[in-house]
Design a protein around this motif. Structure first.
Motif, PDB file in Angstrom:
ATOM      1  N   LEU A  20      76.178  42.684  64.899  1.00  0.00           N
ATOM      2  CA  LEU A  20      75.672  42.109  63.654  1.00  0.00           C
ATOM      3  C   LEU A  20      76.192  40.688  63.438  1.00  0.00           C
ATOM      4  N   VAL A  21      77.461  40.462  63.726  1.00  0.00           N
ATOM      5  CA  VAL A  21      78.029  39.121  63.586  1.00  0.00           C
ATOM      6  C   VAL A  21      77.403  38.169  64.588  1.00  0.00           C
ATOM      7  N   SER A  22      77.134  38.646  65.804  1.00  0.00           N
ATOM      8  CA  SER A  22      76.513  37.765  66.804  1.00  0.00           C
ATOM      9  C   SER A  22      75.092  37.394  66.406  1.00  0.00           C
ATOM     10  N   TYR A  23      74.357  38.309  65.766  1.00  0.00           N
ATOM     11  CA  TYR A  23      73.031  37.953  65.252  1.00  0.00           C
ATOM     12  C   TYR A  23      73.145  36.852  64.207  1.00  0.00           C
ATOM     13  N   LEU A  24      74.094  36.994  63.288  1.00  0.00           N
ATOM     14  CA  LEU A  24      74.255  35.999  62.231  1.00  0.00           C
ATOM     15  C   LEU A  24      74.664  34.644  62.798  1.00  0.00           C
ATOM     16  N   LEU A  25      75.675  34.623  63.647  1.00  0.00           N
ATOM     17  CA  LEU A  25      76.134  33.352  64.212  1.00  0.00           C
ATOM     18  C   LEU A  25      75.109  32.736  65.153  1.00  0.00           C
ATOM     19  N   GLY A  26      74.467  33.570  65.946  1.00  0.00           N
ATOM     20  CA  GLY A  26      73.458  33.061  66.875  1.00  0.00           C
ATOM     21  C   GLY A  26      72.264  32.455  66.166  1.00  0.00           C
ATOM     22  N   GLY A  27      71.797  33.118  65.114  1.00  0.00           N
ATOM     23  CA  GLY A  27      70.665  32.594  64.347  1.00  0.00           C
ATOM     24  C   GLY A  27      71.003  31.282  63.666  1.00  0.00           C
ATOM     25  N   MET A  28      72.196  31.229  63.084  1.00  0.00           N
ATOM     26  CA  MET A  28      72.602  29.998  62.414  1.00  0.00           C
ATOM     27  C   MET A  28      72.843  28.872  63.418  1.00  0.00           C
ATOM     28  N   ALA A  29      73.415  29.192  64.571  1.00  0.00           N
ATOM     29  CA  ALA A  29      73.656  28.154  65.585  1.00  0.00           C
ATOM     30  C   ALA A  29      72.339  27.622  66.143  1.00  0.00           C
ATOM     31  N   PHE A  30      71.398  28.517  66.420  1.00  0.00           N
ATOM     32  CA  PHE A  30      70.124  28.086  67.001  1.00  0.00           C
ATOM     33  C   PHE A  30      69.326  27.223  66.023  1.00  0.00           C
ATOM     34  N   TRP A  31      69.074  27.753  64.832  1.00  0.00           N
ATOM     35  CA  TRP A  31      68.264  27.006  63.871  1.00  0.00           C
ATOM     36  C   TRP A  31      69.017  25.817  63.282  1.00  0.00           C
ATOM     37  N   GLY A  32      70.334  25.923  63.155  1.00  0.00           N
ATOM     38  CA  GLY A  32      71.125  24.768  62.741  1.00  0.00           C
ATOM     39  C   GLY A  32      71.080  23.672  63.790  1.00  0.00           C
ATOM     40  N   GLY A  33      71.092  24.064  65.059  1.00  0.00           N
ATOM     41  CA  GLY A  33      70.964  23.083  66.147  1.00  0.00           C
ATOM     42  C   GLY A  33      69.614  22.398  66.136  1.00  0.00           C
ATOM     43  N   ILE A  34      68.569  23.146  65.876  1.00  0.00           N
ATOM     44  CA  ILE A  34      67.235  22.538  65.766  1.00  0.00           C
ATOM     45  C   ILE A  34      67.200  21.570  64.586  1.00  0.00           C
ATOM     46  N   GLY A  35      67.815  21.955  63.474  1.00  0.00           N
ATOM     47  CA  GLY A  35      67.885  21.059  62.317  1.00  0.00           C
ATOM     48  C   GLY A  35      68.678  19.806  62.616  1.00  0.00           C
ATOM     49  N   TRP A  36      69.771  19.939  63.348  1.00  0.00           N
ATOM     50  CA  TRP A  36      70.587  18.785  63.726  1.00  0.00           C
ATOM     51  C   TRP A  36      69.796  17.834  64.625  1.00  0.00           C
ATOM     52  N   VAL A  37      69.068  18.380  65.597  1.00  0.00           N
ATOM     53  CA  VAL A  37      68.245  17.550  66.491  1.00  0.00           C
ATOM     54  C   VAL A  37      67.156  16.852  65.686  1.00  0.00           C
ATOM     55  N   ALA A  38      66.549  17.565  64.737  1.00  0.00           N
ATOM     56  CA  ALA A  38      65.515  16.942  63.902  1.00  0.00           C
ATOM     57  C   ALA A  38      66.102  15.821  63.055  1.00  0.00           C
ATOM     58  N   ASP A  39      67.292  16.021  62.520  1.00  0.00           N
ATOM     59  CA  ASP A  39      67.958  14.956  61.761  1.00  0.00           C
ATOM     60  C   ASP A  39      68.186  13.728  62.630  1.00  0.00           C
ATOM     61  N   ARG A  40      68.689  13.935  63.843  1.00  0.00           N
ATOM     62  CA  ARG A  40      68.965  12.816  64.752  1.00  0.00           C
ATOM     63  C   ARG A  40      67.675  12.104  65.159  1.00  0.00           C
ATOM     64  N   ALA A  41      66.635  12.877  65.455  1.00  0.00           N
ATOM     65  CA  ALA A  41      65.380  12.295  65.928  1.00  0.00           C
ATOM     66  C   ALA A  41      64.653  11.528  64.821  1.00  0.00           C
ATOM     67  N   LEU A  42      64.743  12.009  63.594  1.00  0.00           N
ATOM     68  CA  LEU A  42      64.016  11.391  62.491  1.00  0.00           C
ATOM     69  C   LEU A  42      64.853  10.413  61.682  1.00  0.00           C
ATOM     70  N   GLY A  43      66.146  10.295  61.995  1.00  0.00           N
ATOM     71  CA  GLY A  43      66.994   9.310  61.345  1.00  0.00           C
ATOM     72  C   GLY A  43      67.595   9.732  60.025  1.00  0.00           C
ATOM     73  N   PHE A  44      67.584  11.011  59.717  1.00  0.00           N
ATOM     74  CA  PHE A  44      68.210  11.495  58.489  1.00  0.00           C
ATOM     75  C   PHE A  44      69.678  11.775  58.751  1.00  0.00           C
ATOM     76  N   SER A  45      70.472  11.786  57.691  1.00  0.00           N
ATOM     77  CA  SER A  45      71.903  12.056  57.888  1.00  0.00           C
ATOM     78  C   SER A  45      72.203  13.548  57.804  1.00  0.00           C
ATOM     79  N   ALA A  46      71.680  14.239  56.827  1.00  0.00           N
ATOM     80  CA  ALA A  46      71.941  15.676  56.711  1.00  0.00           C
ATOM     81  C   ALA A  46      70.861  16.339  55.864  1.00  0.00           C
ATOM     82  N   LEU A  47      69.641  16.313  56.338  1.00  0.00           N
ATOM     83  CA  LEU A  47      68.554  16.934  55.601  1.00  0.00           C
ATOM     84  C   LEU A  47      68.144  18.253  56.240  1.00  0.00           C
TER      85      LEU A  47
END
Length: 71
Positions: A20-47
């Motif tokens: 259960l913890v691995s599902y929670l951490l894995g989901g947050m790491a994956f989608w948080g990573g996608i959000g981080w890449v989108a921030d970097r690619a689009l020039g936002f700081s933390a959106l």
């Protein structure tokens, strides 16, 4: 899935705390990573990073519910 003597099936949940913890951490790491890449690619700081973390958490909770609670 096991079949009992009455002919019905009984479902056995193999969920433990680590899964259960691995599902929670894995989901947050994956989608948080996608959000981080989108921030970097689009020039936002933390959106998109916080949005990705929330989406990952919600998706993980739904996955845990669908696989282990509802079954």
């Amino acid at each position: 899935m096991r079949e009992n003597r009455d002919g019905g099936d009984t479902r056995v949940s193999n969920a433990n705390g680590t899964t259960l913890v691995s599902y929670l951490l894995g989901g947050m790491a994956f989608w948080g990573g996608i959000g981080w890449v989108a921030d970097r690619a689009l020039g936002f700081s933390a959106l998109f990073l916080p949005v990705g973390l929330i989406v990952g958490f919600a998706g993980a909770v739904y996955l845990i519910y669908a696989q282990h609670v509802r079954s």
